[in-house]
Design an enzyme around this catalytic site. Structure first.
Site, short mmCIF file in Angstrom:
data_model
loop_
_atom_site.label_atom_id
_atom_site.label_comp_id
_atom_site.label_asym_id
_atom_site.label_seq_id
_atom_site.Cartn_x
_atom_site.Cartn_y
_atom_site.Cartn_z
N ILE A 21 48.08 46.16 29.12
CA ILE A 21 47.93 45.02 28.20
C ILE A 21 48.76 45.26 26.94
CG2 ILE A 21 46.29 43.64 26.85
CD1 ILE A 21 45.97 43.31 29.93
N SER A 148 37.74 39.22 28.89
CA SER A 148 38.45 39.78 30.04
C SER A 148 39.33 38.73 30.74
CB SER A 148 37.45 40.33 31.05
OG SER A 148 36.83 39.24 31.72
N CYS A 149 40.15 39.19 31.65
CA CYS A 149 41.03 38.29 32.41
C CYS A 149 40.22 37.23 33.15
CB CYS A 149 41.89 39.09 33.38
SG CYS A 149 40.97 40.35 34.28
N ASN A 150 39.16 37.63 33.83
CA ASN A 150 38.35 36.67 34.59
C ASN A 150 37.66 35.68 33.65
OD1 ASN A 150 38.65 37.29 37.42
ND2 ASN A 150 37.69 39.26 36.96
N ARG A 177 40.77 41.90 42.34
CA ARG A 177 41.74 42.91 42.79
C ARG A 177 41.11 44.30 42.56
NH1 ARG A 177 40.95 45.17 38.42
NH2 ARG A 177 42.29 45.13 36.60
N HIS A 203 30.02 38.28 34.82
CA HIS A 203 31.06 37.36 34.31
C HIS A 203 30.45 36.09 33.71
CE1 HIS A 203 32.91 39.94 37.43
NE2 HIS A 203 33.89 40.00 36.55
N GLY A 204 29.39 35.58 34.37
CA GLY A 204 28.75 34.37 33.84
C GLY A 204 28.25 34.58 32.41
N HIS A 229 43.58 38.21 40.83
CA HIS A 229 42.23 37.83 41.26
C HIS A 229 42.32 36.42 41.87
CE1 HIS A 229 40.52 41.05 38.78
NE2 HIS A 229 41.02 40.51 37.68
#
Ligand code: NAD
Length: 364
Positions: A21, A148-150, A177, A203-204, A229
């Protein structure tokens, strides 16, 4: 009150942690007309330190006891991480998960606002950040977290949908991934893991650090892949737009790449190939990539697939987070400027090349 003084209109940015990053954020900072890259901090000399020097980035030692390693490797240091923190208006901390939280005392000591990454927990910071959702909340914060990315990918998608149609409930399966392409120690290499096996995944709740009242459940699976992902998305909306109306809404947002059928892109490998063929640095995809053919409505239920390039998606968010923290620039202006400098454009003029006309000289 802006930390950037009247004496300089450039925001002085330091990057602590120059890995996946950090190196991308440093390159993006250099493309911004209102930012100056003060330098990057590395723990040890390696190929990434070498390329930082090749690009003319001043190198700082992240661990003073290891500074001698740089001299032994023939790599010139500008100073140590404390110098970088004191010389910068803002620090982007892109160190591994957990290290960022440990670094906060250093940033506070120097009264330098800092941006942590998604590997840190939300309680380590004043605010969590996704530019299109809550840019204005960053004003006055000392510590910000680019999620985060997700979470970034989900938030970017949910924001226009909730604003336009209302989200009753989102249910998302995240096919994750196993590691980044350069992470030789990650896996699985021959398995499919419920990850976490407990439902829902974290994540939620992380999305709710951006949209506190949004109803969302997520589950995670990890697979032997490194490129991107894939999210299998089901969102119950309050109203029932047509597929055309939905696609029109999504296509208007430059950070959502609605992949048209004509490109005949079948999966993440071809998405990455498209980015590389188009000249994107490192084959980076800064946008959510949503397959247009996957967008479907069943009553008020929306279904779609989107892919997220984990190494790249948070880069524009970090640039906007810098402005949100220490400049007076409004959200829309910052987002438009970041998009323009990186080369993120709406689909009718799909462009994949970064602006280089205003790149700062290599020794800045
Ligand atoms: P990385 O391991 O690729 O890079 C981290 C860098 O920090 C390495 O160069 C490491 O040597 C260095 N480092 C270690 N300790 C340090 C210290 N004390 N001071 C300064 N530097 C130190 O990690 P990454 O993938 O870039 O992740 C960084 C952060 O970004 C994490 O919070 C991660 O969760 C988050 N993130 C990662 C991804 C991804 O897919 N890679 C996506 C979104 C967010």
């Amino acid at each position: 009150m802006s930390r950037v003084t009247a004496f300089t209109s450039m925001i002085r940015v330091g990057v602590n942690g120059y890995g996946t990053i950090g190196k991308r954020v440093a390159d993006a900072v250099r493309l911004q007309p209102d930012m100056q890259l003060i330098g990057v901090a590395k723990t040890r000399p390696n190929y990434e330190a070498e390329t930082a020097l090749q690009k003319g980035y001043p190198l700082y030692s992240a661990i003073p006891e290891q500074s001698h390693l740089f001299a032994e490797a023939g790599m010139e240091l500008h100073g140590e991480v404390e110098d970088l923190v004191s010389e910068s208006d803002v620090i982007v901390d892109a160190t591994p998960s957990g290290v960022g939280a440990d670094n906060c005392s250093l940033y506070k000591e120097h009264e330098t606002p800092a941006i942590l990454q998604g590997g840190e927990t939300s309680d380590a910071v004043d605010e969590s950040f996704v530019a299109q959702a809550n840019y204005d909340d960053a004003a006055g914060a000392e510590l910000l977290r680019v999620v985060s990315c997700n979470t970034t990918g989900l938030s970017r998608l949910l924001e226009p949908l909730d604003r336009t149609y209302g989200v009753d409930k989102a249910r998302v399966t995240l096919i994750r991934r196993g590691g980044d392409p350069n992470e030789t120690n990650r896996g699985p290499i021959n398995d499919i893991l419920p990850d976490p096996v407990t439902v829902p995944s974290h994540h939620g709740p992380d999305v709710r650090t951006i949209f506190p009242t949004l109803a969302i459940d997520t589950v995670g699976v990890t697979v032997p892949a490194t490129l991107m992902h894939l999210h299998s998305v089901n969102i119950t909306l309050d109203t029932a737009p047509t597929v055309d109306e939905l696609c029109e809404l999504l296509e208007r947002n430059p950070r959502l790449f609605v992949v048209p059928e004509k490109l005949d892109i079948e999966g993440t490998a071809q998405l990455k190939e498209f980015a590389k063929d188009s000249g994107r640095p490192r084959g980076d995809l800064w946008e959510n990539c949503l397959w247009k053919e996957s967008v479907a409505m069943e009553g008020t239920d929306l279904y779609l697939f989107q892919s997220i390039h984990q190494e790249a998606i948070v880069v524009p968010e970090n640039i906007d987070a810098i402005r949100a923290l220490v400049s007076q620039k409004p959200a829309a202006e910052s987002i438009a400027l970041t998009n323009d400098r990186l080369g993120i454009h709406s689909r009718d003029s799909y462009s994949t090349s970064q602006r280089s006309d205003t790149a700062q000289p290599a020794d800045d």
